[in-house]
Design a protein around this motif. Structure first.
Motif, PDB file in Angstrom:
ATOM      1  N   GLY A  87       0.804  -1.215   0.000  1.00 34.19           N
ATOM      2  CA  GLY A  87       0.000   0.000   0.000  1.00 34.19           C
ATOM      3  C   GLY A  87       0.834   1.259   0.000  1.00 34.19           C
ATOM      4  N   ALA A  88       1.918   1.265   0.761  1.00 36.18           N
ATOM      5  CA  ALA A  88       2.799   2.436   0.815  1.00 36.18           C
ATOM      6  C   ALA A  88       3.443   2.695  -0.541  1.00 36.18           C
ATOM      7  CB  ALA A  88       3.877   2.230   1.880  1.00 36.18           C
ATOM      8  N   ALA A  89       3.829   1.632  -1.227  1.00 36.93           N
ATOM      9  CA  ALA A  89       4.436   1.786  -2.553  1.00 36.93           C
ATOM     10  C   ALA A  89       3.425   2.360  -3.540  1.00 36.93           C
ATOM     11  CB  ALA A  89       4.953   0.441  -3.047  1.00 36.93           C
ATOM     12  N   VAL A  90       2.153   1.958  -3.407  1.00 34.98           N
ATOM     13  CA  VAL A  90       1.106   2.495  -4.278  1.00 34.98           C
ATOM     14  C   VAL A  90       0.899   3.978  -4.004  1.00 34.98           C
ATOM     15  CG1 VAL A  90      -1.365   2.423  -4.799  1.00 34.98           C
ATOM     16  CG2 VAL A  90      -0.062   0.291  -4.601  1.00 34.98           C
ATOM     17  N   VAL A  91       0.837   4.354  -2.730  1.00 35.26           N
ATOM     18  CA  VAL A  91       0.675   5.764  -2.372  1.00 35.26           C
ATOM     19  C   VAL A  91       1.812   6.597  -2.966  1.00 35.26           C
ATOM     20  CG1 VAL A  91       0.721   7.430  -0.479  1.00 35.26           C
ATOM     21  CG2 VAL A  91      -0.636   5.345  -0.267  1.00 35.26           C
ATOM     22  N   LYS A  92       3.042   6.153  -2.771  1.00 32.96           N
ATOM     23  CA  LYS A  92       4.198   6.897  -3.275  1.00 32.96           C
ATOM     24  C   LYS A  92       4.187   6.981  -4.801  1.00 32.96           C
ATOM     25  CE  LYS A  92       7.059   5.712   0.728  1.00 32.96           C
ATOM     26  NZ  LYS A  92       8.211   4.911   1.240  1.00 32.96           N
ATOM     27  N   GLY A  93       3.806   5.892  -5.448  1.00 28.26           N
ATOM     28  CA  GLY A  93       3.747   5.900  -6.905  1.00 28.26           C
ATOM     29  C   GLY A  93       2.698   6.856  -7.441  1.00 28.26           C
ATOM     30  N   LEU A  94       1.556   6.911  -6.765  1.00 23.56           N
ATOM     31  CA  LEU A  94       0.501   7.837  -7.183  1.00 23.56           C
ATOM     32  C   LEU A  94       0.918   9.294  -6.970  1.00 23.56           C
ATOM     33  CD1 LEU A  94      -2.596   5.932  -5.762  1.00 23.56           C
ATOM     34  CD2 LEU A  94      -2.046   6.249  -8.184  1.00 23.56           C
ATOM     35  N   LEU A  95       1.549   9.564  -5.834  1.00 24.47           N
ATOM     36  CA  LEU A  95       1.994  10.927  -5.558  1.00 24.47           C
ATOM     37  C   LEU A  95       3.038  11.388  -6.567  1.00 24.47           C
ATOM     38  CD1 LEU A  95       2.243  10.864  -1.649  1.00 24.47           C
ATOM     39  CD2 LEU A  95       0.483  11.967  -3.039  1.00 24.47           C
ATOM     40  N   GLU A  96       3.893  10.462  -6.994  1.00 26.48           N
ATOM     41  CA  GLU A  96       4.894  10.802  -8.011  1.00 26.48           C
ATOM     42  C   GLU A  96       4.242  11.194  -9.328  1.00 26.48           C
ATOM     43  OE1 GLU A  96       7.454   7.439  -8.293  1.00 26.48           O
ATOM     44  OE2 GLU A  96       8.458   7.825  -6.371  1.00 26.48           O
ATOM     45  N   LYS A  97       3.038  10.698  -9.558  1.00 29.92           N
ATOM     46  CA  LYS A  97       2.283  11.044 -10.765  1.00 29.92           C
ATOM     47  C   LYS A  97       1.359  12.243 -10.533  1.00 29.92           C
ATOM     48  CE  LYS A  97       2.183   6.534 -13.101  1.00 29.92           C
ATOM     49  NZ  LYS A  97       2.435   6.958 -14.476  1.00 29.92           N
ATOM     50  N   ASN A  98       1.526  12.883  -9.383  1.00 37.00           N
ATOM     51  CA  ASN A  98       0.757  14.078  -9.040  1.00 37.00           C
ATOM     52  C   ASN A  98      -0.739  13.786  -8.903  1.00 37.00           C
ATOM     53  OD1 ASN A  98       0.849  16.849  -8.365  1.00 37.00           O
ATOM     54  ND2 ASN A  98       0.140  17.431 -10.408  1.00 37.00           N
ATOM     55  N   VAL A  99      -1.045  12.602  -8.375  1.00 31.24           N
ATOM     56  CA  VAL A  99      -2.431  12.205  -8.148  1.00 31.24           C
ATOM     57  C   VAL A  99      -2.832  12.543  -6.716  1.00 31.24           C
ATOM     58  CG1 VAL A  99      -4.014  10.233  -8.036  1.00 31.24           C
ATOM     59  CG2 VAL A  99      -2.264  10.328  -9.819  1.00 31.24           C
ATOM     60  N   SER A 100      -4.050  12.989  -6.538  1.00 35.12           N
ATOM     61  CA  SER A 100      -4.574  13.272  -5.206  1.00 35.12           C
ATOM     62  C   SER A 100      -4.936  11.954  -4.529  1.00 35.12           C
ATOM     63  CB  SER A 100      -5.811  14.163  -5.310  1.00 35.12           C
ATOM     64  OG  SER A 100      -6.341  14.426  -4.030  1.00 35.12           O
ATOM     65  N   VAL A 101      -4.343  11.710  -3.340  1.00 34.86           N
ATOM     66  CA  VAL A 101      -4.474  10.425  -2.661  1.00 34.86           C
ATOM     67  C   VAL A 101      -4.987  10.607  -1.233  1.00 34.86           C
ATOM     68  CG1 VAL A 101      -3.268   8.349  -1.874  1.00 34.86           C
ATOM     69  CG2 VAL A 101      -2.536   9.497  -3.981  1.00 34.86           C
ATOM     70  N   THR A 102      -5.925   9.740  -0.847  1.00 28.48           N
ATOM     71  CA  THR A 102      -6.330   9.652   0.549  1.00 28.48           C
ATOM     72  C   THR A 102      -5.846   8.309   1.081  1.00 28.48           C
ATOM     73  OG1 THR A 102      -8.288  11.044   0.298  1.00 28.48           O
ATOM     74  CG2 THR A 102      -8.259   9.528   2.170  1.00 28.48           C
ATOM     75  N   ALA A 103      -5.048   8.350   2.140  1.00 25.95           N
ATOM     76  CA  ALA A 103      -4.483   7.147   2.744  1.00 25.95           C
ATOM     77  C   ALA A 103      -5.275   6.798   3.996  1.00 25.95           C
ATOM     78  CB  ALA A 103      -3.016   7.369   3.085  1.00 25.95           C
TER      79      ALA A 103
END
Length: 270
Positions: free
Chosen positions: A14-30
């Motif tokens: 899950g942490a890797a997914v969050v980081k990958g999404l943030l690198e793509k400038n995606v808005s994420v709720t964890a």
């Protein structure tokens, strides 16, 4: 770009997914049990929102998931995986989520119906979500054996006995995958057009290695001789349950690892 809600955001995958999404400038709720842990794991970002909650906090989840189009669903509880996944998926779809990306179980372990507890709970979970009326899209990622799961056990035997152990013949190859590779696929699915992936199922693996192969790689990396030691199914079961694994899960894994190769060979001639 679509907002993504990540369940299980402080786990390795899950942490890797969050980081990958943030690198793509995606808005994420964890969605996490421990907010302070999440704050330490992830760099501050205007695109990251942390919500503290557990599997039982459905009202918290319902309020937080509203406004998101996508949900990454990672549930580690085998006790009631079907109930947890179904509850979160139903709430998410009703709140307007258009796509759920779920971490399920590889078909490689599902030798026959109800043959393996590990795969059975994942199968039940997928069927429960698919049956939700008027649902959005549902993408299932089915990875093979996680490298990381076995390294957690290998580290102890390598340290104390210069060996890795298992109940699979030393020359029999198994399919393996890194959580990093799984996260990359998940991030792609969560950021590409929803209609592109529809209700796809992705069987995932990256390496085919035997016990001897793994021992050779570890020997090279560590600079010392590491052996693969074959142990009986009973010894493997005792090792797994000795580390706290429940009986049904340990039995299912040992049954597959010790007898799976025999069953697969038989099926080729049936």
């Amino acid at each position: 770009m679509s907002k993504v809600f990540v369940l299980g955001a402080t786990g390795q995958l899950g942490a890797a997914v969050v980081k990958g999404l943030l690198e793509k400038n995606v808005s994420v709720t964890a969605y996490v049990r421990n907010a302070s842990k999440a704050e330490k794991m992830f760099a501050k970002s205007s695109n990251l929102n942390v919500v503290q909650g557990d599997y039982d906090d459905l009202d918290v989840f319902k309020a937080a998931v509203t406004g998101h189009e996508r949900l990454f669903l990672m549930v580690q509880s085998f006790t009631d995986m079907r109930g947890v996944k179904y509850a979160f998926a139903k709430i998410a779809y009703e709140a307007g989520v258009k796509q759920i990306v779920d971490i399920s179980c590889t078909q490689e372990m599902a030798l026959s119906w109800r043959s393996n507890t590990v795969c059975e709970v994942h199968r039940e979970s997928e069927e429960a979500i698919i049956s939700i009326p008027n649902r959005g899209k549902f993408v299932a990622l089915r990875p093979s054996g996680f490298f990381s799961n076995f390294f957690h056990g290998d580290v102890h035997t390598v340290r104390h006995a210069n060996a890795i152990m298992g109940c699979v013949p030393s020359d029999e190859k198994r399919m393996w995958i890194s959580p990093t590779d799984i996260s990359l696929v998940a991030v792609n699915v969560l950021t590409e057009p929803i209609e592109q992936h529809k209700d796809c199922v992705y069987e995932m693996t990256s390496e085919s290695l035997s016990g001897d192969d793994r021992a050779q790689i570890l020997s090279k990396v560590l600079g010392k001789d590491i052996k693969y030691v074959l142990r009986s199914a009973v010894e493997e079961y005792k090792a797994l349950t000795g580390h706290g694994m429940p009986h049904d899960i340990a039995y299912g894994l040992v049954d597959y690892f010790s007898l799976g190769h025999v069953n697969r060979e038989k099926s080729q001639y049936e």
